[in-house]
Design a protein around this motif. Structure first.
Motif, PDB file in Angstrom:
ATOM      1  N   TYR A 204       0.840  -1.205   0.000  1.00 19.02           N
ATOM      2  CA  TYR A 204       0.000   0.000   0.000  1.00 19.02           C
ATOM      3  C   TYR A 204       0.874   1.254   0.000  1.00 19.02           C
ATOM      4  O   TYR A 204       2.050   1.205   0.340  1.00 19.02           O
ATOM      5  CB  TYR A 204      -0.923  -0.001   1.218  1.00 19.02           C
ATOM      6  N   GLN A 208      -1.902   5.827   2.611  1.00 23.86           N
ATOM      7  CA  GLN A 208      -2.994   4.932   3.011  1.00 23.86           C
ATOM      8  C   GLN A 208      -2.688   4.277   4.362  1.00 23.86           C
ATOM      9  O   GLN A 208      -3.570   4.157   5.214  1.00 23.86           O
ATOM     10  CB  GLN A 208      -3.202   3.846   1.954  1.00 23.86           C
ATOM     11  N   MET A 237     -12.044   3.502  -0.480  1.00 24.58           N
ATOM     12  CA  MET A 237     -10.910   3.827   0.380  1.00 24.58           C
ATOM     13  C   MET A 237     -11.094   3.223   1.761  1.00 24.58           C
ATOM     14  O   MET A 237     -10.152   2.698   2.355  1.00 24.58           O
ATOM     15  CB  MET A 237     -10.745   5.345   0.495  1.00 24.58           C
ATOM     16  N   GLN A 240     -10.173  -0.294   1.547  1.00 21.94           N
ATOM     17  CA  GLN A 240      -8.715  -0.429   1.480  1.00 21.94           C
ATOM     18  C   GLN A 240      -8.114  -0.288   2.878  1.00 21.94           C
ATOM     19  O   GLN A 240      -7.247  -1.053   3.287  1.00 21.94           O
ATOM     20  CB  GLN A 240      -8.156   0.668   0.558  1.00 21.94           C
ATOM     21  N   ILE A 241      -8.618   0.704   3.633  1.00 16.29           N
ATOM     22  CA  ILE A 241      -8.079   0.950   4.971  1.00 16.29           C
ATOM     23  C   ILE A 241      -8.339  -0.237   5.884  1.00 16.29           C
ATOM     24  O   ILE A 241      -7.484  -0.658   6.656  1.00 16.29           O
ATOM     25  CB  ILE A 241      -8.694   2.253   5.521  1.00 16.29           C
TER      26      ILE A 241
ATOM     27  N   LEU B 230      -3.072   8.413  -2.293  1.00  9.72           N
ATOM     28  CA  LEU B 230      -4.171   7.931  -1.447  1.00  9.72           C
ATOM     29  C   LEU B 230      -5.137   7.045  -2.243  1.00  9.72           C
ATOM     30  O   LEU B 230      -5.798   6.172  -1.687  1.00  9.72           O
ATOM     31  CB  LEU B 230      -4.918   9.136  -0.854  1.00  9.72           C
TER      32      LEU B 230
END
Lengths: 297, 236
Positions: A204, A208, A237, A240-241, B230
């Protein structure tokens, strides 16, 4: 800029599967090489990919402990960079080729240089017992170039620490109604430290990981910040986190036991590359005219 | 450096010493002023080049680049001093100016004729020699020209193969680099203060500001790094 960095281009991978494929290739090509070069040696028991990973994990912990021994302590970024070097190095090199037991101080020394934490090599080896200093010093200086070459000279490592500071500033500025992010700092830093021991760094982007660390520490209250302030991809997102958080906290394996490491080291002695073994005749021959051979470190 | 601007004795050049004054004596060899002064402590001494006995008074400032011209002018001046009848001396003649000119020319002619008679065979011999020398020179020149032409032709041929890049072209237009950060757009450095970002960081110390590291720089970099990458792996 992370986007244009070599870290994104060459050292960020798509999945664990890809990483494992690399490790298998490295392992099998080493075994092949060894058999070609030393046909006389039979019945050599080689380390498996799994055993190699165990040793790497163990020396990641050792490396971080050594970092804490320095007075004054080395900055977090140095530790993180050193660990990143270790991970990258063993993606391209077998543990049996260059055992981590000898190499890990080289990673740390190089990280100090790259992160502009100035420690001379003489002061650096002062953390070791006096009798090992001279030999280790020679070893470090002799292997710096090898390390850089194996890293393809991609020495810049983007760590999650500065992005985390950036998020804290941004949250304070744009979401003044949220909790004070300073409260999450300790927990988030703990998270980043744990993340160093996982493959997350290779999968990653640092921003992130930093966001995941804060999100984890805030126990979910950061969700509205992610939804409102970070663009339209917020759902994916968040997913993903959560993957990162799972990768860091869910996957924590029990620390490798000392006995297990000892047996692995014993096995490693039988199958390591004699040309890179400072105690071996071949190595001594290679360096005979240049310098004294080094202790096993 | 031009040869004539160098003193043969001390090797000083006009370039190294702009005040350098070169003097010439009857023998046609030059000397700089300083050398003349050191050599001619007495009124006369020998020329360092050709050992001719020279008098200090005969030194003159060099006027012509070519020393042969210089010498010739010198000789002419000397002869004029002897044949020094003036225009006024011909007032009695019907055409005074004509008579004067004839006189100037006559004397030289007379002398030349005398010389010619005296050295006839030598002159013929030398003339022949000179002619041969001129022919050789011409030949050499011809060869040089041929070579030059050949070179030019060769270059011409080259040009047809690979024409030189023309200097004419469209002007350079600056295009600002596109910063692709694969994440949300970070705020510009200029608006950090007005949007209140700077309230949440330690402001730069005097020493940091002196080094060019403003508060905006540190703050902006942190936010840029927070936003960069991001969206990695989540964009479609």
């Amino acid at each position: 800029m992370f986007h244009t960095s070599t870290q994104r281009k060459y050292w960020t991978f798509s999945s664990e599967l890809e990483l494992n494929a690399f490790r298998e290739v490295v392992n099998s090509s080493y075994i092949e090489c060894f058999r070609d070069n030393f046909p006389a040696k039979k019945d050599v028991k080689f380390l498996t990919v799994e055993e190699e990973s165990r040793l790497i994990e163990y020396y990641e912990i050792v490396l971080m402990e050594v970092c804490d021994k320095f007075r004054p302590p080395v900055p977090g970024a140095v530790t993180a960079t050193a660990v990143a070097y270790l991970k990258r190095f063993y993606l391209k090199t077998s543990v049996m080729d260059h055992p981590p037991r000898e190499m890990f101080l080289v990673f740390l020394y190089m990280a100090c240089k790259v992160e502009e934490h100035n420690i001379s090599v003489d002061r650096f080896v002062e953390i070791l017992p006096a009798d090992r200093r001279e030999k280790t010093k020679e070893f470090i200086l002799a292997h710096e170039l090898l390390l850089m070459q194996r890293l393809s000279f991609h020495l810049t490592v983007h760590n999650p620490y500065r992005p985390m500071e950036g998020f804290i500033i941004d949250i304070k500025t744009r979401c003044p109604n949220l909790d004070d992010p300073e409260k999450w700092r300790t927990k988030a830093e703990e998270f980043l430290r744990k993340a160093l021991l996982t493959n997350v760094l290779l999968l990653y982007s640092p921003s992130q990981i930093a966001l995941a660390a804060l999100f984890n520490a805030s126990e979910g209250s950061l969700a509205c910040y992610i939804e409102n302030d970070l663009g339209e991809h917020n759902e994916r997102m968040l997913r993903q986190i959560n993957l990162i958080i799972a990768g860091v906290s869910g996957q924590v394996k029990p620390a490798v036991s000392k006995e297990h490491v000892k047996s692995l080291e014993q096995k490693l002695k039988g199958c390591r590359n004699p040309e890179n073994n400072p105690d071996n005749k071949l190595f001594k021959k290679k360096k005979a005219d240049k310098e004294q051979p080094m202790d096993e470190g | 450096m031009d040869d004539w601007q160098t003193c043969p004795r001390c090797k000083t050049t006009k370039y190294r010493n702009p005040k350098l004054k070169l003097l010439v004596n009857v023998c046609g060899h030059k000397l700089c002023e300083t050398c003349v002064e050191t050599l001619f402590t007495r009124p006369s001494a020998a020329c360092p080049e050709c050992n001719t006995a020279l008098r200090r008074n005969d030194f003159r400032i060099q006027q012509f680049e070519d020393l042969i011209v210089e010498k010739e002018v010198d000789i002419r001046k000397r002869i004029l001093k002897i044949y020094n009848k003036l225009e006024d001396d011909f007032q009695t003649a019907s055409d005074p100016l004509r008579a004067y000119n004839d006189y100037l020319e006559e004397e030289t002619k007379k002398q030349i004729d005398k010389y010619k008679k005296d050295n006839e065979s030598l002159i013929r011999k030398n003339n022949f020699k000179l002619q041969r020398r001129v022919e050789a020179l011409l030949l050499e020149k011809q060869e040089k020209n041929d070579k030059k032409k050949e070179n030019e032709q060769f270059l011409d041929r080259l040009e047809t193969v690979a024409p030189l890049p023309s200097t004419e072209g469209s002007k350079f237009v600056y295009v600002a680099p596109q910063v692709e950060n694969n994440g949300p757009t970070a705020p510009d450095m200029e608006v950090l203060a007005s949007r209140g970002y700077l309230r949440h960081i330690r402001s730069a110390t005097r020493a940091e500001k002196a080094g060019g590291f403003s508060s905006e720089l540190a703050c902006g970099r942190a936010i840029q790094e927070a936003f960069a990458g991001l969206y990695l792996g989540i964009e479609t």
